[in-house]
Design a protein around this motif. Sequence first.
Motif, PDB file in Angstrom:
ATOM      1  N   ARG A  49      34.094 -25.731   3.333  1.00 47.15           N
ATOM      2  CA  ARG A  49      34.562 -27.119   2.323  1.00 47.15           C
ATOM      3  C   ARG A  49      33.237 -27.971   2.684  1.00 47.15           C
ATOM      4  O   ARG A  49      32.983 -28.508   1.535  1.00 47.15           O
ATOM      5  N   ALA A  50      32.774 -28.328   3.831  1.00 51.02           N
ATOM      6  CA  ALA A  50      31.998 -29.296   3.992  1.00 51.02           C
ATOM      7  C   ALA A  50      30.359 -29.025   3.328  1.00 51.02           C
ATOM      8  O   ALA A  50      29.766 -29.983   2.789  1.00 51.02           O
ATOM      9  N   LEU A  51      30.198 -27.694   3.645  1.00 49.72           N
ATOM     10  CA  LEU A  51      28.898 -27.280   2.969  1.00 49.72           C
ATOM     11  C   LEU A  51      29.081 -27.284   1.249  1.00 49.72           C
ATOM     12  O   LEU A  51      27.915 -27.920   0.670  1.00 49.72           O
ATOM     13  N   LYS A  52      29.882 -27.104   0.693  1.00 56.84           N
ATOM     14  CA  LYS A  52      30.147 -27.078  -0.596  1.00 56.84           C
ATOM     15  C   LYS A  52      30.061 -28.530  -1.267  1.00 56.84           C
ATOM     16  O   LYS A  52      29.640 -29.055  -2.154  1.00 56.84           O
ATOM     17  N   SER A  53      30.942 -29.424  -0.493  1.00 57.40           N
ATOM     18  CA  SER A  53      30.818 -30.937  -0.888  1.00 57.40           C
ATOM     19  C   SER A  53      29.435 -31.540  -0.670  1.00 57.40           C
ATOM     20  O   SER A  53      29.101 -32.500  -1.359  1.00 57.40           O
ATOM     21  N   SER A  54      28.820 -30.880   0.046  1.00 57.55           N
ATOM     22  CA  SER A  54      27.223 -31.477   0.176  1.00 57.55           C
ATOM     23  C   SER A  54      26.199 -30.779  -0.473  1.00 57.55           C
ATOM     24  O   SER A  54      25.258 -30.814  -0.377  1.00 57.55           O
ATOM     25  N   TYR A  55      26.767 -29.971  -1.321  1.00 55.45           N
ATOM     26  CA  TYR A  55      25.719 -29.251  -2.398  1.00 55.45           C
ATOM     27  C   TYR A  55      24.702 -28.346  -1.645  1.00 55.45           C
ATOM     28  O   TYR A  55      23.619 -28.258  -2.016  1.00 55.45           O
ATOM     29  N   VAL A  56      25.329 -27.623  -0.521  1.00 54.18           N
ATOM     30  CA  VAL A  56      24.164 -26.874   0.240  1.00 54.18           C
ATOM     31  C   VAL A  56      24.266 -25.665  -0.542  1.00 54.18           C
ATOM     32  O   VAL A  56      25.071 -25.029  -0.979  1.00 54.18           O
ATOM     33  N   GLU A  57      22.828 -25.085  -0.893  1.00 60.18           N
ATOM     34  CA  GLU A  57      22.512 -23.937  -1.718  1.00 60.18           C
ATOM     35  C   GLU A  57      22.565 -22.789  -0.630  1.00 60.18           C
ATOM     36  O   GLU A  57      21.417 -22.511   0.134  1.00 60.18           O
ATOM     37  N   LEU A  58      23.599 -21.969  -0.517  1.00 56.51           N
ATOM     38  CA  LEU A  58      23.793 -20.967   0.513  1.00 56.51           C
ATOM     39  C   LEU A  58      22.704 -19.834   0.326  1.00 56.51           C
ATOM     40  O   LEU A  58      22.789 -19.478  -0.970  1.00 56.51           O
ATOM     41  N   ILE A  59      22.156 -19.241   1.308  1.00 54.86           N
ATOM     42  CA  ILE A  59      21.224 -18.018   1.173  1.00 54.86           C
ATOM     43  C   ILE A  59      21.942 -17.007   1.898  1.00 54.86           C
ATOM     44  O   ILE A  59      22.520 -16.946   3.127  1.00 54.86           O
ATOM     45  N   ASP A  60      21.910 -15.546   1.288  1.00 54.89           N
ATOM     46  CA  ASP A  60      22.420 -14.552   1.991  1.00 54.89           C
ATOM     47  C   ASP A  60      21.162 -13.997   2.630  1.00 54.89           C
ATOM     48  O   ASP A  60      20.334 -13.386   2.204  1.00 54.89           O
ATOM     49  N   VAL A  61      21.241 -14.210   4.037  1.00 44.55           N
ATOM     50  CA  VAL A  61      19.939 -13.660   4.687  1.00 44.55           C
ATOM     51  C   VAL A  61      20.121 -12.052   4.980  1.00 44.55           C
ATOM     52  O   VAL A  61      20.980 -11.585   5.414  1.00 44.55           O
ATOM     53  N   PRO A  62      18.988 -11.507   4.881  1.00 46.51           N
ATOM     54  CA  PRO A  62      18.796 -10.008   4.758  1.00 46.51           C
ATOM     55  C   PRO A  62      18.878  -9.596   6.278  1.00 46.51           C
ATOM     56  O   PRO A  62      18.611 -10.441   7.204  1.00 46.51           O
ATOM     57  N   ASP A  63      19.387  -8.138   6.349  1.00 51.77           N
ATOM     58  CA  ASP A  63      19.179  -7.776   7.699  1.00 51.77           C
ATOM     59  C   ASP A  63      17.928  -7.447   8.439  1.00 51.77           C
ATOM     60  O   ASP A  63      17.298  -6.933   7.716  1.00 51.77           O
ATOM     61  N   LEU A  64      17.526  -8.357   9.268  1.00 59.24           N
ATOM     62  CA  LEU A  64      16.241  -8.452   9.882  1.00 59.24           C
ATOM     63  C   LEU A  64      15.957  -7.486  11.094  1.00 59.24           C
ATOM     64  O   LEU A  64      15.091  -7.664  11.852  1.00 59.24           O
ATOM     65  N   SER A  65      17.027  -6.801  11.281  1.00 62.27           N
ATOM     66  CA  SER A  65      17.094  -5.955  12.618  1.00 62.27           C
ATOM     67  C   SER A  65      15.956  -4.851  12.803  1.00 62.27           C
ATOM     68  O   SER A  65      15.420  -4.347  13.751  1.00 62.27           O
ATOM     69  N   GLU A  66      15.984  -4.000  11.395  1.00 59.07           N
ATOM     70  CA  GLU A  66      14.957  -2.949  11.178  1.00 59.07           C
ATOM     71  C   GLU A  66      13.717  -3.208  10.391  1.00 59.07           C
ATOM     72  O   GLU A  66      12.712  -2.450  10.526  1.00 59.07           O
ATOM     73  N   LYS A  67      13.806  -4.156   9.394  1.00 58.56           N
ATOM     74  CA  LYS A  67      12.638  -4.405   8.707  1.00 58.56           C
ATOM     75  C   LYS A  67      12.253  -5.779   8.836  1.00 58.56           C
ATOM     76  O   LYS A  67      13.359  -6.699   9.203  1.00 58.56           O
ATOM     77  N   SER A  68      10.984  -6.334   8.762  1.00 64.16           N
ATOM     78  CA  SER A  68      10.552  -7.711   8.513  1.00 64.16           C
ATOM     79  C   SER A  68      10.958  -8.224   7.112  1.00 64.16           C
ATOM     80  O   SER A  68      11.086  -7.422   6.043  1.00 64.16           O
ATOM     81  N   LEU A  69      10.864  -9.686   7.097  1.00 58.96           N
ATOM     82  CA  LEU A  69      11.085 -10.256   6.052  1.00 58.96           C
ATOM     83  C   LEU A  69      10.419  -9.901   4.821  1.00 58.96           C
ATOM     84  O   LEU A  69      10.565  -9.758   3.482  1.00 58.96           O
ATOM     85  N   GLU A  70       8.946  -9.648   5.227  1.00 54.04           N
ATOM     86  CA  GLU A  70       8.127  -9.109   4.209  1.00 54.04           C
ATOM     87  C   GLU A  70       8.347  -7.839   3.492  1.00 54.04           C
ATOM     88  O   GLU A  70       8.299  -7.586   2.380  1.00 54.04           O
ATOM     89  N   GLU A  71       8.897  -6.917   4.271  1.00 50.77           N
ATOM     90  CA  GLU A  71       9.255  -5.751   3.904  1.00 50.77           C
ATOM     91  C   GLU A  71      10.563  -5.731   2.746  1.00 50.77           C
ATOM     92  O   GLU A  71      10.365  -4.982   2.064  1.00 50.77           O
ATOM     93  N   VAL A  72      11.543  -6.666   3.459  1.00 53.06           N
ATOM     94  CA  VAL A  72      12.713  -6.814   2.592  1.00 53.06           C
ATOM     95  C   VAL A  72      12.196  -7.582   1.197  1.00 53.06           C
ATOM     96  O   VAL A  72      12.753  -6.944   0.137  1.00 53.06           O
ATOM     97  N   ILE A  73      11.001  -8.383   1.067  1.00 54.80           N
ATOM     98  CA  ILE A  73      10.669  -8.797  -0.040  1.00 54.80           C
ATOM     99  C   ILE A  73      10.139  -7.927  -0.871  1.00 54.80           C
ATOM    100  O   ILE A  73      10.351  -7.663  -2.274  1.00 54.80           O
ATOM    101  N   GLN A  74       9.315  -6.829  -0.362  1.00 54.28           N
ATOM    102  CA  GLN A  74       8.613  -5.673  -0.860  1.00 54.28           C
ATOM    103  C   GLN A  74       9.958  -4.743  -1.652  1.00 54.28           C
ATOM    104  O   GLN A  74       9.639  -4.372  -2.807  1.00 54.28           O
ATOM    105  N   LEU A  75      10.782  -4.758  -0.997  1.00 56.20           N
ATOM    106  CA  LEU A  75      11.993  -3.678  -1.287  1.00 56.20           C
ATOM    107  C   LEU A  75      12.561  -4.382  -2.609  1.00 56.20           C
ATOM    108  O   LEU A  75      12.945  -3.803  -3.287  1.00 56.20           O
ATOM    109  N   VAL A  76      12.732  -5.590  -2.559  1.00 57.68           N
ATOM    110  CA  VAL A  76      13.443  -6.472  -3.705  1.00 57.68           C
ATOM    111  C   VAL A  76      12.750  -6.382  -4.828  1.00 57.68           C
ATOM    112  O   VAL A  76      13.158  -6.175  -5.833  1.00 57.68           O
ATOM    113  N   GLU A  77      11.451  -6.813  -4.857  1.00 59.27           N
ATOM    114  CA  GLU A  77      10.550  -6.481  -5.856  1.00 59.27           C
ATOM    115  C   GLU A  77      10.364  -5.257  -6.270  1.00 59.27           C
ATOM    116  O   GLU A  77      10.343  -5.152  -7.744  1.00 59.27           O
ATOM    117  N   GLN A  78      10.468  -4.114  -5.564  1.00 57.33           N
ATOM    118  CA  GLN A  78      10.423  -2.830  -6.243  1.00 57.33           C
ATOM    119  C   GLN A  78      11.765  -2.659  -7.033  1.00 57.33           C
ATOM    120  O   GLN A  78      11.723  -1.921  -8.147  1.00 57.33           O
TER     121      GLN A  78
END
Length: 375
Positions: A194-223
């Motif tokens: 409720r507090a995050l919503k009232s403060s207009y926080v733009e939530l982000i769905d953080v990817p699983d970085l346990s097996e892939k790096s963020l750069e690899e995740v970005i490449q996968l999303v672009e593909q």
Amino acid sequence: MVKVALQILHSDSAKVTHVIAKQGLLHLLDYQKVSPSSEGISNEDAQELLSHYAALDQELKGLFANLSIGRTLYKDATIEPAKEIHAVEDAVRRIQKNLSSTSEQITKLDTQRQEKRSQATVYRSIADAAPELRSLRNFSYFYKAVGFIATKDIPRLEASLSSIHLMLIPLIAIERRTLIVALCSQKDHDALDRALKSSYVELIDVPDLSEKSLEEVIQLVEQESQQLETQKDALSRELKETKKDVVQELQVLREKVSVALVILKSQMLYAKGARTYVIQGWVPKNKIEQFQHEVLLVTDGRARMDLIDAAMIEEVRQGKMKIPILFNNPYLIRPFESLVFNYGTQDYREIDPTPIMAISFLLMFGMMFGDVGHG
């Protein structure tokens, strides 16, 4: 002009109306005004059918607009409205279904592609915070929320959550916004949301970085975005081919619907008997043989036509009945008819002033502007 009373069988009404519309020789009279005691076509017979065709006409106009199709006139288009209504409706529904199904798939793929692109853009913006985001998996017992907030609103967010145990971690600042991680116990997640919503926080769905790096995740999303783009292009080509296949059919259907509307609106003016219709109207005297020949031809002689000269009608002599007029001016004089209409339309017994207007207008204009440039 000659007044015509034409009697035809019910089964020949569509054919005769085609002749009337195609030749444009008969000025129809409303049976209710000519013979108030006569029975016309009932609402059940024609009004419902007319509304069906009017709805189909609007749907076809919408299809033409969506497909950017120009209308092509087919002068020989024919239809029997009552018999062909279901066939026309089925054809329009089939085309709509084929086109809308593909269009909906294209829209869906385009939405998914836009989402993937936005996701890749967000992931690139938080690339500098990748190590901290990877460490979040260590806090498996906490409720976690990650998002962007206006930097100036961070103190207000902290104050609104003073009643719960909260860990608020600023990660990176981008312009006037800050990427934050909020951690709290599972039982307090509703208050945090409720507090995050009232403060207009733009939530982000953080990817699983346990097996892939963020750069690899970005490449996968672009593909994935590129794959969606390829699927969309393939469907767009398919839709384009489908449009080519149905254009001519749509043209014919629209003309048939237009003709059906003309027929049904005309039939509303007919007087109805047990087996026949009586059609009344005015025909130019020099065209009556042509009109009679066409009617007898399409009805195989099953028609009766009574003719009365305008001069023989008592109401006309008394001035109670208004007779339509037909302009028959040479091609070069026809443009001046609009000038005559500005002052009114002459009566049946009056002369047509258009030729006089054409000559006098040119002379007057020439005298007012006598030089070569204006005259």
